[in-house]
Design a protein around this motif. Structure first.
Motif, mmCIF file in Angstrom:
data_model
loop_
_atom_site.group_PDB
_atom_site.id
_atom_site.type_symbol
_atom_site.label_atom_id
_atom_site.label_comp_id
_atom_site.label_asym_id
_atom_site.label_seq_id
_atom_site.Cartn_x
_atom_site.Cartn_y
_atom_site.Cartn_z
ATOM 1 N N VAL A 166 27.303 7.724 -7.129
ATOM 2 C CA VAL A 166 27.212 9.029 -6.484
ATOM 3 C C VAL A 166 25.864 9.118 -5.774
ATOM 4 C CG1 VAL A 166 26.360 10.089 -8.626
ATOM 5 C CG2 VAL A 166 27.341 11.537 -6.832
ATOM 6 N N VAL A 167 25.878 9.708 -4.595
ATOM 7 C CA VAL A 167 24.684 9.861 -3.765
ATOM 8 C C VAL A 167 24.346 11.338 -3.660
ATOM 9 C CG1 VAL A 167 23.744 9.586 -1.432
ATOM 10 C CG2 VAL A 167 25.130 7.768 -2.438
ATOM 11 N N GLY A 168 23.071 11.643 -3.672
ATOM 12 C CA GLY A 168 22.670 13.034 -3.502
ATOM 13 C C GLY A 168 21.186 13.219 -3.699
ATOM 14 N N GLU A 169 20.759 14.467 -3.612
ATOM 15 C CA GLU A 169 19.359 14.802 -3.846
ATOM 16 C C GLU A 169 19.062 14.747 -5.341
ATOM 17 O OE1 GLU A 169 18.762 18.583 -2.035
ATOM 18 O OE2 GLU A 169 19.211 17.859 0.000
ATOM 19 N N SER A 170 17.826 14.450 -5.662
ATOM 20 C CA SER A 170 17.438 14.214 -7.054
ATOM 21 C C SER A 170 17.775 15.393 -7.959
ATOM 22 C CB SER A 170 15.941 13.904 -7.142
ATOM 23 O OG SER A 170 15.631 12.717 -6.453
#
Length: 216
Positions: free
Chosen positions: A122-126
Protein backbone atom coordinates in the motif's frame (compact mmCIF):
# COMPACT_ATOMS: atom_id res chain seq x y z
CA UNK A 1 5.14 8.88 -0.61
CA UNK A 2 5.88 5.79 1.43
CA UNK A 3 5.19 2.21 0.43
CA UNK A 4 4.56 -0.56 2.95
CA UNK A 5 4.49 -4.28 2.26
CA UNK A 6 2.02 -5.96 4.63
CA UNK A 7 1.01 -9.44 5.65
CA UNK A 8 -2.39 -9.79 7.33
CA UNK A 9 -3.02 -13.08 9.15
CA UNK A 10 -6.69 -13.88 9.69
CA UNK A 11 -8.20 -16.06 12.40
CA UNK A 12 -11.19 -18.40 12.03
CA UNK A 13 -13.67 -15.63 12.78
CA UNK A 14 -12.32 -13.07 10.29
CA UNK A 15 -11.12 -15.07 7.27
CA UNK A 16 -13.31 -14.88 4.17
CA UNK A 17 -14.99 -18.27 3.49
CA UNK A 18 -13.54 -18.48 -0.04
CA UNK A 19 -10.05 -17.72 1.20
CA UNK A 20 -10.41 -20.44 3.82
CA UNK A 21 -11.78 -22.89 1.27
CA UNK A 22 -8.94 -22.31 -1.20
CA UNK A 23 -6.34 -22.40 1.59
CA UNK A 24 -7.56 -25.76 2.89
CA UNK A 25 -8.05 -27.38 -0.53
CA UNK A 26 -5.41 -29.26 -2.49
CA UNK A 27 -7.05 -28.15 -5.74
CA UNK A 28 -5.42 -24.68 -5.91
CA UNK A 29 -1.92 -23.30 -6.37
CA UNK A 30 -2.45 -19.54 -6.46
CA UNK A 31 -5.24 -17.10 -5.60
CA UNK A 32 -4.84 -13.37 -6.27
CA UNK A 33 -7.11 -10.37 -6.45
CA UNK A 34 -5.92 -8.21 -9.35
CA UNK A 35 -8.60 -5.51 -9.55
CA UNK A 36 -11.29 -4.15 -7.27
CA UNK A 37 -14.07 -1.57 -7.15
CA UNK A 38 -14.92 -0.64 -3.57
CA UNK A 39 -17.56 1.99 -4.29
CA UNK A 40 -20.64 -0.22 -4.08
CA UNK A 41 -23.30 0.61 -1.50
CA UNK A 42 -24.12 -3.02 -0.74
CA UNK A 43 -21.38 -5.06 -2.36
CA UNK A 44 -17.97 -4.69 -3.96
CA UNK A 45 -16.66 -5.93 -7.30
CA UNK A 46 -13.41 -7.89 -7.59
CA UNK A 47 -11.48 -9.76 -10.26
CA UNK A 48 -9.40 -12.75 -9.17
CA UNK A 49 -6.81 -14.77 -11.05
CA UNK A 50 -6.75 -18.35 -9.82
CA UNK A 51 -4.57 -21.35 -10.57
CA UNK A 52 -6.45 -24.51 -9.75
CA UNK A 53 -9.62 -26.48 -10.46
CA UNK A 54 -12.35 -24.14 -11.77
CA UNK A 55 -15.17 -26.63 -11.16
CA UNK A 56 -14.23 -27.06 -7.50
CA UNK A 57 -13.92 -23.31 -7.07
CA UNK A 58 -17.24 -22.51 -8.74
CA UNK A 59 -19.12 -25.04 -6.63
CA UNK A 60 -17.73 -23.52 -3.44
CA UNK A 61 -18.38 -19.98 -4.65
CA UNK A 62 -22.02 -20.75 -5.31
CA UNK A 63 -22.41 -22.07 -1.74
CA UNK A 64 -20.78 -19.23 0.19
CA UNK A 65 -23.82 -16.99 0.59
CA UNK A 66 -21.47 -14.02 0.31
CA UNK A 67 -21.61 -13.54 -3.46
CA UNK A 68 -24.43 -11.69 -5.22
CA UNK A 69 -23.12 -12.37 -8.71
CA UNK A 70 -20.10 -13.90 -10.41
CA UNK A 71 -18.71 -14.87 -13.80
CA UNK A 72 -15.92 -17.41 -14.21
CA UNK A 73 -13.76 -17.39 -17.34
CA UNK A 74 -11.39 -20.28 -18.04
CA UNK A 75 -8.05 -19.15 -19.45
CA UNK A 76 -6.26 -22.52 -19.46
CA UNK A 77 -6.49 -26.06 -18.17
CA UNK A 78 -5.87 -24.94 -14.59
CA UNK A 79 -6.12 -21.17 -14.79
CA UNK A 80 -9.20 -18.98 -14.67
CA UNK A 81 -10.43 -15.49 -13.92
CA UNK A 82 -13.40 -14.74 -11.68
CA UNK A 83 -15.44 -11.54 -11.61
CA UNK A 84 -17.21 -11.42 -8.24
CA UNK A 85 -19.76 -9.15 -6.59
CA UNK A 86 -19.05 -9.80 -2.92
CA UNK A 87 -21.24 -8.94 0.05
CA UNK A 88 -18.71 -7.83 2.69
CA UNK A 89 -18.86 -8.91 6.30
CA UNK A 90 -18.35 -6.21 8.92
CA UNK A 91 -14.62 -6.90 9.23
CA UNK A 92 -14.19 -6.74 5.45
CA UNK A 93 -16.06 -3.45 5.24
CA UNK A 94 -13.87 -1.97 7.98
CA UNK A 95 -10.69 -3.06 6.19
CA UNK A 96 -11.87 -1.65 2.88
CA UNK A 97 -12.69 1.66 4.54
CA UNK A 98 -9.26 1.76 6.18
CA UNK A 99 -7.27 1.00 3.05
CA UNK A 100 -9.17 3.32 0.71
CA UNK A 101 -9.26 6.47 2.81
CA UNK A 102 -7.38 9.70 2.18
CA UNK A 103 -4.03 9.21 0.41
CA UNK A 104 -3.87 5.41 0.46
CA UNK A 105 -3.63 3.26 -2.67
CA UNK A 106 -3.44 -0.54 -2.52
CA UNK A 107 -1.14 -1.95 -5.18
CA UNK A 108 -2.46 -5.13 -6.81
CA UNK A 109 -2.16 -8.03 -6.84
CA UNK A 110 -3.41 -8.96 -3.39
CA UNK A 111 -2.16 -12.46 -2.69
CA UNK A 112 -4.32 -14.85 -0.66
CA UNK A 113 -2.09 -17.58 0.79
CA UNK A 114 -2.61 -21.06 2.18
CA UNK A 115 -1.52 -20.06 5.71
CA UNK A 116 -4.58 -17.76 6.05
CA UNK A 117 -2.52 -14.67 5.28
CA UNK A 118 -3.01 -11.94 2.70
CA UNK A 119 -0.01 -10.07 1.29
CA UNK A 120 -0.01 -6.76 -0.57
CA UNK A 121 1.60 -3.34 -0.75
CA UNK A 122 0.00 0.00 0.00
CA UNK A 123 1.23 3.49 -0.90
CA UNK A 124 0.38 6.68 0.92
CA UNK A 125 1.43 9.46 3.24
CA UNK A 126 3.13 8.43 6.46
CA UNK A 127 0.33 9.61 8.75
CA UNK A 128 -2.29 7.71 6.78
CA UNK A 129 -0.19 4.53 6.75
CA UNK A 130 0.31 4.81 10.50
CA UNK A 131 -3.41 5.34 11.01
CA UNK A 132 -4.37 2.29 8.99
CA UNK A 133 -1.95 0.06 10.91
CA UNK A 134 -3.42 1.24 14.19
CA UNK A 135 -6.96 0.57 12.98
CA UNK A 136 -6.68 -3.07 11.84
CA UNK A 137 -9.68 -4.95 13.36
CA UNK A 138 -9.29 -7.52 16.10
CA UNK A 139 -8.77 -11.05 14.83
CA UNK A 140 -6.25 -9.95 12.20
CA UNK A 141 -2.54 -10.01 13.00
CA UNK A 142 -0.49 -7.48 11.03
CA UNK A 143 3.15 -7.85 10.01
CA UNK A 144 5.04 -5.03 8.29
CA UNK A 145 7.39 -6.83 5.92
CA UNK A 146 8.99 -3.81 4.33
CA UNK A 147 8.88 0.01 4.42
CA UNK A 148 10.38 2.28 1.80
CA UNK A 149 9.97 5.27 -0.46
CA UNK A 150 7.61 4.71 -3.37
CA UNK A 151 9.37 5.48 -6.63
CA UNK A 152 7.04 3.75 -9.06
CA UNK A 153 9.71 1.17 -9.78
CA UNK A 154 9.60 -2.57 -10.03
CA UNK A 155 8.56 -4.29 -6.81
CA UNK A 156 11.39 -6.79 -6.99
CA UNK A 157 14.00 -4.03 -7.29
CA UNK A 158 12.30 -2.04 -4.57
CA UNK A 159 12.64 -5.00 -2.21
CA UNK A 160 16.44 -4.70 -2.25
CA UNK A 161 18.70 -2.64 -0.03
CA UNK A 162 21.29 -0.48 -1.76
CA UNK A 163 24.03 -2.99 -0.88
CA UNK A 164 22.00 -5.93 -2.17
CA UNK A 165 21.29 -4.11 -5.42
CA UNK A 166 24.98 -3.35 -5.85
CA UNK A 167 25.88 -6.99 -5.15
CA UNK A 168 23.45 -8.26 -7.78
CA UNK A 169 24.65 -5.70 -10.30
CA UNK A 170 28.30 -6.68 -9.78
CA UNK A 171 27.47 -10.39 -9.89
CA UNK A 172 25.59 -9.95 -13.16
CA UNK A 173 28.38 -7.90 -14.75
CA UNK A 174 31.00 -10.48 -13.75
CA UNK A 175 29.00 -13.41 -15.09
CA UNK A 176 27.90 -14.97 -11.80
CA UNK A 177 24.43 -15.64 -13.25
CA UNK A 178 25.64 -16.83 -16.66
CA UNK A 179 25.01 -20.40 -17.74
CA UNK A 180 27.56 -21.83 -17.39
CA UNK A 181 28.71 -19.54 -14.59
CA UNK A 182 31.81 -17.53 -15.52
CA UNK A 183 32.46 -15.95 -12.10
CA UNK A 184 32.19 -17.18 -8.53
CA UNK A 185 31.45 -15.71 -5.12
CA UNK A 186 35.16 -14.99 -4.66
CA UNK A 187 35.13 -12.80 -7.79
CA UNK A 188 32.09 -10.90 -6.56
CA UNK A 189 33.71 -10.45 -3.15
CA UNK A 190 36.91 -9.12 -4.70
CA UNK A 191 35.00 -6.55 -6.75
CA UNK A 192 33.00 -5.48 -3.68
CA UNK A 193 36.13 -5.47 -1.48
CA UNK A 194 34.58 -7.76 1.11
CA UNK A 195 35.00 -11.32 2.39
CA UNK A 196 33.55 -14.17 0.28
CA UNK A 197 31.24 -15.10 3.13
CA UNK A 198 29.86 -11.56 3.21
CA UNK A 199 29.35 -11.54 -0.55
CA UNK A 200 27.61 -14.91 -0.37
CA UNK A 201 25.29 -13.60 2.34
CA UNK A 202 24.44 -10.49 0.31
CA UNK A 203 23.66 -12.68 -2.72
CA UNK A 204 21.46 -15.07 -0.74
CA UNK A 205 19.48 -12.26 0.88
CA UNK A 206 19.16 -10.35 -2.41
CA UNK A 207 17.96 -13.42 -4.30
CA UNK A 208 15.47 -14.23 -1.53
CA UNK A 209 14.14 -10.66 -1.52
CA UNK A 210 13.66 -10.62 -5.30
CA UNK A 211 11.93 -14.01 -5.39
CA UNK A 212 9.70 -13.02 -2.46
CA UNK A 213 8.67 -9.80 -4.21
CA UNK A 214 7.82 -11.49 -7.49
CA UNK A 215 4.12 -12.23 -7.97
CA UNK A 216 4.57 -15.80 -9.19
Amino acid sequence: MKTVRLTLRYDAATIHPMHRFVAESDAFDAYRMVHGNFAGDDDNAFIFHVVGDPDVYEAALADTGRVSNYELTRTGDRTFTVYVRDLPAEVDARLLDLFTERSLVVLPPVEYRSDWTVRFSVVGESDDLRRVLEGIPDGIETTVDRVGEYDGGDAAVGALTARQRETLRVARELGYFDVPRSAGVEDVAAELDCAPGTAAEHLRKAEAAVVDALEL
